[in-house]
Design a protein around this motif. Sequence first.
Motif, PDB file in Angstrom:
ATOM      1  N   TYR B 100       0.846  -1.198   0.000  1.00  0.00           N
ATOM      2  CA  TYR B 100       0.000   0.000   0.000  1.00  0.00           C
ATOM      3  C   TYR B 100       0.879   1.244   0.000  1.00  0.00           C
ATOM      4  O   TYR B 100       2.080   1.175   0.305  1.00  0.00           O
ATOM      5  CB  TYR B 100      -0.960   0.006   1.195  1.00  0.00           C
ATOM      6  N   THR B 101       0.257   2.356  -0.368  1.00  0.00           N
ATOM      7  CA  THR B 101       0.992   3.612  -0.414  1.00  0.00           C
ATOM      8  C   THR B 101       0.158   4.711   0.232  1.00  0.00           C
ATOM      9  O   THR B 101      -1.085   4.659   0.192  1.00  0.00           O
ATOM     10  CB  THR B 101       1.341   3.973  -1.876  1.00  0.00           C
ATOM     11  N   MET B 102       0.851   5.702   0.814  1.00  0.00           N
ATOM     12  CA  MET B 102       0.136   6.802   1.460  1.00  0.00           C
ATOM     13  C   MET B 102       0.340   8.082   0.662  1.00  0.00           C
ATOM     14  O   MET B 102       1.446   8.322   0.179  1.00  0.00           O
ATOM     15  CB  MET B 102       0.661   7.000   2.880  1.00  0.00           C
ATOM     16  N   ARG B 103      -0.709   8.831   0.550  1.00  0.00           N
ATOM     17  CA  ARG B 103      -0.648  10.056  -0.262  1.00  0.00           C
ATOM     18  C   ARG B 103      -1.227  11.244   0.507  1.00  0.00           C
ATOM     19  O   ARG B 103      -2.175  11.080   1.284  1.00  0.00           O
ATOM     20  CB  ARG B 103      -1.461   9.897  -1.546  1.00  0.00           C
ATOM     21  N   ILE B 104      -0.682  12.405   0.214  1.00  0.00           N
ATOM     22  CA  ILE B 104      -1.366  13.639   0.604  1.00  0.00           C
ATOM     23  C   ILE B 104      -1.852  14.263  -0.698  1.00  0.00           C
ATOM     24  O   ILE B 104      -1.075  14.423  -1.645  1.00  0.00           O
ATOM     25  CB  ILE B 104      -0.413  14.623   1.329  1.00  0.00           C
ATOM     26  N   LYS B 105      -3.128  14.572  -0.736  1.00  0.00           N
ATOM     27  CA  LYS B 105      -3.680  15.207  -1.932  1.00  0.00           C
ATOM     28  C   LYS B 105      -3.890  16.687  -1.594  1.00  0.00           C
ATOM     29  O   LYS B 105      -4.457  17.007  -0.540  1.00  0.00           O
ATOM     30  CB  LYS B 105      -4.997  14.547  -2.336  1.00  0.00           C
ATOM     31  N   LEU B 125       5.292   8.819  -1.472  1.00  0.00           N
ATOM     32  CA  LEU B 125       6.611   8.242  -1.188  1.00  0.00           C
ATOM     33  C   LEU B 125       6.924   7.355  -2.394  1.00  0.00           C
ATOM     34  O   LEU B 125       6.195   6.383  -2.641  1.00  0.00           O
ATOM     35  CB  LEU B 125       6.562   7.423   0.099  1.00  0.00           C
ATOM     36  N   PRO B 126       7.963   7.699  -3.176  1.00  0.00           N
ATOM     37  CA  PRO B 126       8.131   7.073  -4.491  1.00  0.00           C
ATOM     38  C   PRO B 126       8.204   5.547  -4.478  1.00  0.00           C
ATOM     39  O   PRO B 126       7.593   4.891  -5.324  1.00  0.00           O
ATOM     40  CB  PRO B 126       9.426   7.688  -5.020  1.00  0.00           C
ATOM     41  N   GLU B 127       8.897   4.968  -3.518  1.00  0.00           N
ATOM     42  CA  GLU B 127       9.058   3.506  -3.522  1.00  0.00           C
ATOM     43  C   GLU B 127       7.716   2.820  -3.275  1.00  0.00           C
ATOM     44  O   GLU B 127       7.309   1.898  -3.992  1.00  0.00           O
ATOM     45  CB  GLU B 127      10.071   3.107  -2.452  1.00  0.00           C
ATOM     46  N   GLN B 128       7.003   3.299  -2.240  1.00  0.00           N
ATOM     47  CA  GLN B 128       5.672   2.748  -1.935  1.00  0.00           C
ATOM     48  C   GLN B 128       4.723   2.928  -3.113  1.00  0.00           C
ATOM     49  O   GLN B 128       3.978   2.030  -3.488  1.00  0.00           O
ATOM     50  CB  GLN B 128       5.061   3.494  -0.748  1.00  0.00           C
ATOM     51  N   GLU B 129       4.811   4.101  -3.706  1.00  0.00           N
ATOM     52  CA  GLU B 129       3.889   4.437  -4.802  1.00  0.00           C
ATOM     53  C   GLU B 129       4.122   3.511  -6.002  1.00  0.00           C
ATOM     54  O   GLU B 129       3.172   2.992  -6.582  1.00  0.00           O
ATOM     55  CB  GLU B 129       4.091   5.909  -5.204  1.00  0.00           C
ATOM     56  N   GLU B 225      -5.013   9.782   1.697  1.00  0.00           N
ATOM     57  CA  GLU B 225      -5.569   8.478   1.300  1.00  0.00           C
ATOM     58  C   GLU B 225      -4.490   7.413   1.340  1.00  0.00           C
ATOM     59  O   GLU B 225      -3.289   7.697   1.210  1.00  0.00           O
ATOM     60  CB  GLU B 225      -6.209   8.539  -0.099  1.00  0.00           C
ATOM     61  N   ILE B 226      -4.971   6.190   1.535  1.00  0.00           N
ATOM     62  CA  ILE B 226      -4.072   5.030   1.453  1.00  0.00           C
ATOM     63  C   ILE B 226      -4.575   4.185   0.308  1.00  0.00           C
ATOM     64  O   ILE B 226      -5.744   3.735   0.305  1.00  0.00           O
ATOM     65  CB  ILE B 226      -4.071   4.229   2.768  1.00  0.00           C
ATOM     66  N   ALA B 227      -3.727   4.002  -0.715  1.00  0.00           N
ATOM     67  CA  ALA B 227      -4.096   3.167  -1.865  1.00  0.00           C
ATOM     68  C   ALA B 227      -3.467   1.793  -1.667  1.00  0.00           C
ATOM     69  O   ALA B 227      -2.308   1.688  -1.273  1.00  0.00           O
ATOM     70  CB  ALA B 227      -3.602   3.803  -3.156  1.00  0.00           C
ATOM     71  N   ILE B 228      -4.273   0.759  -1.956  1.00  0.00           N
ATOM     72  CA  ILE B 228      -3.847  -0.622  -1.651  1.00  0.00           C
ATOM     73  C   ILE B 228      -3.776  -1.450  -2.936  1.00  0.00           C
ATOM     74  O   ILE B 228      -4.652  -1.360  -3.804  1.00  0.00           O
ATOM     75  CB  ILE B 228      -4.859  -1.292  -0.688  1.00  0.00           C
ATOM     76  N   ARG B 229      -2.722  -2.254  -3.024  1.00  0.00           N
ATOM     77  CA  ARG B 229      -2.611  -3.201  -4.139  1.00  0.00           C
ATOM     78  C   ARG B 229      -2.792  -4.610  -3.573  1.00  0.00           C
ATOM     79  O   ARG B 229      -2.206  -4.948  -2.543  1.00  0.00           O
ATOM     80  CB  ARG B 229      -1.231  -3.089  -4.795  1.00  0.00           C
ATOM     81  N   LEU B 230      -3.625  -5.407  -4.254  1.00  0.00           N
ATOM     82  CA  LEU B 230      -3.864  -6.780  -3.794  1.00  0.00           C
ATOM     83  C   LEU B 230      -2.961  -7.753  -4.532  1.00  0.00           C
ATOM     84  O   LEU B 230      -2.512  -7.478  -5.655  1.00  0.00           O
ATOM     85  CB  LEU B 230      -5.329  -7.172  -4.041  1.00  0.00           C
TER      86      LEU B 230
END
Lengths: 234, 414
Positions: B100-105, B125-129, B225-230
């Motif tokens: 998962y990755t964390m973002r500030i919009k 955060l580039p690596e997480q993203e 937001e936290i975007a998640i990859r399954l």
Amino acid sequence: MSLVVAKNLKKTYVAGDITVNAIQGVDFSIESASFVSFVGPSGSGKSTLLNMIGCLDPPTEGTLQVADNDITRLDRREAARFRGENIGFVFQDFNLIPVLTVFENVEYPLQMVQNWPAGKRRERVQELLEAVGMADQGNKYPGQISGGQKQRVAVARALVTKARLVLADEPTANLDRETATRIIDLMKKMRDEFDTTFIFSTHDPKVVKNAEIIYTLEDGKLIKSQGDNGGHHV
Amino acid sequence: MYNIFKLAARNLKRYKRRTFLTSMLITLGVVAVLMFVSISGSFKTMMIGQITDSMLGHLQIHRKGYLASIDSLPLNRNLSSKQVAKIEQVLVDIDAVDTYTMRIKLGAMFSNFAETTNIRLNAVLPEQELNTVPLLSERIIQGQAAGLIEKGEILIPELIAKGMRVKIGDSIVLVANNKDGSVNGLTLQVRGILEGISGPGGRDGVIHLEDAKTLLRITGVEISEIAIRLKDMNRLPQTYADLTAKLSSIKNQQGQPVFEVHTWEKLSPFFNIAKMIDLMTFFIRIMLVAIVLVSIMNVMIMAVYERINEIGTIAAIGTLPARILGIFMVEGFLLGVLGTAIGTIISLVAIASMNASKISFDFGRQTGLLLAPTISAGEVVVVVLTVIGIAVVASLQPAYKAAKMDPIVALRHV
């Protein structure tokens, strides 16, 4: 012993306002292993009578016993089962199934009606084809054999289930005189060999003379007489 | 049973041309459905992949009410460090979650020192993203893609790059209000130009999360937001249910849920297109059903009509009505099987050939996309069983008519 017993048998057809009394209260009995002909002009009721004996058409009134069964009480499914077990049919137009070979046509009632096992089936069909002189034509299709041969196959099909009664509606009508005589001789031979009762309808006087008992239908009434060959059966 | 099949097969062979034409019609229908399902399915999968893997992720978690006001990018609805920690605890326990990755919009003023415009930004955060949305780097149409972004850099959407005449290496200034209303500015260097795609966030620029914190004067952790990859997209419904159940149990002081979970389907308008593709597939299937129903019924009605005398004969010699019904139904069944078998073989060969020949196509601004039609065994089985089932149903009425036929009437038929 009587195989077929009819009492006060009537058949009436109603079409709109028209009522036709095809059979007007006839009584008759037919012994086992006899060779009987119903004779009469077209429209006299021969086929109607055969259809009633063959459980194809129920009588309007009266009783009809075939092989000790009151067939007037049978429903559609029971009638089909009864026909499959007790009655063989020979038709004027042979009515062989065109997609089946001669062997398969004779085999059909054993396979699709009586569910015989394959080994016994083959034996029985071969026996019948030999009896009617068609053993060497087993692999041919109906379209590849003559009319006389087709009727031989039809006779074999009618007898293959060891039917006690064979009904033949105008079996020689589509055959030439010589072939017709051969078919009648064949049916008699089969009667002698298998003790099967043959009832056929015809209006051909040359065929009629071969019957042992003749029932003449006139205006829905039945007159019994002895044929030229009466009493020939041993 | 074998005898019924033999008789039915012989009768089909008897009318070769009719059997050929009918089975070809069914074949055509089966090929049309299987090809459409495989091509549209691969197109749909590819497009969903593009959307989830280059922008949205499979699932997103926000603070309750964030999505409803996402157009204004509200900073006062960000997740606190405590809330982020709770979410991370939940995510660790769910096996289906890959990363998962964390973002500030945020929204900001974008200035090239000559002109100013508005810009929407994702701070990441580039690596997480890149782990979560690996295709994001492919949207960088100019500039360095590897590593995505570093502190002091910005990826700007292509429309702003064109409109503001900004090039790679140029310095720009971002000016933004923080959640308290105070204004701050930050100078960044343009690292790359980002291709825009449709959907929320599709035309946002990208900056480093630390730069956003500097710009917005955030001292601790604040995440929009936290975007998640399954690990497996097919586990989306179950994971969504698990995640929703676990997160909805976390309530605020008023007893209201703190978080909201959304699948990509809820977030992207492309889901409606995907649903339309499914709807089209459904109607194509209905057409196949109609083709099979009409053609088989027509053929079987003809077959019964042409063989009335034969039906009379077999009925007279004692064939039970159920068996007559069986003879004709098996005929329809075999027609269905024949057409379906040929159609399925043709379709599978065509799909394999298309994959082997590596056909490429352009979609919007994306060029050289590879057409890779695929079809699952389940889809093939559904189509095959549907066609065969319909073939049997279509032959039921004519077969029933044959079985119910009065032998006397049938024998008299000329």
